[in-house]
Design an enzyme around this catalytic site. Sequence first.
Site, short mmCIF file in Angstrom:
data_model
loop_
_atom_site.label_atom_id
_atom_site.label_comp_id
_atom_site.label_asym_id
_atom_site.label_seq_id
_atom_site.Cartn_x
_atom_site.Cartn_y
_atom_site.Cartn_z
N SER A 123 0.84 -1.19 0.00
CA SER A 123 0.00 0.00 0.00
C SER A 123 0.88 1.24 0.00
O SER A 123 2.01 1.20 0.50
CB SER A 123 -0.89 0.01 1.25
OG SER A 123 -1.54 1.26 1.41
N TYR A 158 -2.33 -0.23 10.54
CA TYR A 158 -2.34 -0.67 9.14
C TYR A 158 -1.09 -0.17 8.42
O TYR A 158 -0.43 -0.94 7.72
CB TYR A 158 -3.60 -0.14 8.45
CG TYR A 158 -3.68 -0.48 6.98
CD1 TYR A 158 -3.98 -1.77 6.56
CD2 TYR A 158 -3.44 0.49 6.00
CE1 TYR A 158 -4.04 -2.10 5.22
CE2 TYR A 158 -3.50 0.17 4.65
CZ TYR A 158 -3.80 -1.11 4.26
OH TYR A 158 -3.86 -1.43 2.92
N SER A 159 -0.75 1.10 8.61
CA SER A 159 0.47 1.64 8.00
C SER A 159 1.69 0.86 8.47
O SER A 159 2.56 0.50 7.68
CB SER A 159 0.63 3.12 8.34
OG SER A 159 -0.35 3.91 7.70
N ALA A 160 1.75 0.60 9.78
CA ALA A 160 2.89 -0.14 10.33
C ALA A 160 3.02 -1.52 9.71
O ALA A 160 4.13 -1.99 9.40
CB ALA A 160 2.76 -0.25 11.85
N SER A 161 1.89 -2.19 9.49
CA SER A 161 1.93 -3.53 8.90
C SER A 161 2.44 -3.49 7.46
O SER A 161 3.19 -4.37 7.02
CB SER A 161 0.55 -4.18 8.96
OG SER A 161 -0.37 -3.59 8.05
N LYS A 162 2.05 -2.45 6.72
CA LYS A 162 2.51 -2.34 5.33
C LYS A 162 3.95 -1.85 5.26
O LYS A 162 4.69 -2.22 4.34
CB LYS A 162 1.58 -1.41 4.55
CG LYS A 162 0.16 -1.96 4.40
CD LYS A 162 0.16 -3.33 3.71
CE LYS A 162 -1.25 -3.84 3.47
NZ LYS A 162 -1.27 -5.15 2.77
#
Length: 270
Positions: A139, A152-156
Amino acid sequence: MNLQGSKILVLGASGGIGSAVAYELAKAGAALTLVGRQRESLKRLAKTLEQEVASVNILTGDLVADAPGVAQAAIRAATGIDMLINCAGMQVFGFSNDEQPQDTARLFATNVIGPIQLTNALLPHMLERRQGRIVHVGSIFGSIGFPCFASYSASKFALRGYSEALRRELVGTGVSVHYVAPRYTRTSFNQDAVARMAVALKMAQDDPADVAGQVLAAISSDRADTYLGWPEKLFVRLNALLPRLVDQSLMKQVAQMRPFARLNANRQTP
């Protein structure tokens, strides 16, 4: 790369970008093995795709608990895997203090741990054959930490970092690693509050079929990293060079995002 006859494993094929990618691959003549959590959705997709290709294998399984088992089942079903395309994803939207621990854990299991473990489980097979491709669909938020999407940002970010490190690790082995980062895409993956917020903030939106076409184009071009959308790809460069400048722009949006984040939190409250 000629996709005709290539044996491709698509992770996260149950819907959204994953199913759109599977459609494009089928039209290109690839032999498909689909992995997802929703078996009935996979069966419906496979029935549709079989109009384009002779057969489609479907698999469900817990990648966190048994990634090697899923990998071996895929290799047996397709008699080999030439490429893994990881489209798996889960989204958590809202302010971090409203996020539930179980949602954070499930997010990282879906977006990071499962895909990494499946990749690692497939690597011995690819390394032995001295050929293979790993494609992780991440992403834009994997390069720009976006408010109300912190986990979510951290996971991507994690998936992008893994892809970069693995690419360097595998140099000279015949196995390549690619990372493709779409921007906001109109799929059921996005919660209702997120979809409404995207309209209110006038975010650029892509159709999953268009994104799937760009994913295949990125694979064909053999680029290591591909960022989709303008000006999003510019913001990725700016954030890498001048993150404090991007801070100012995103922090101004928080006030606009607040009502949608609060609405989402209220709907998730038992």
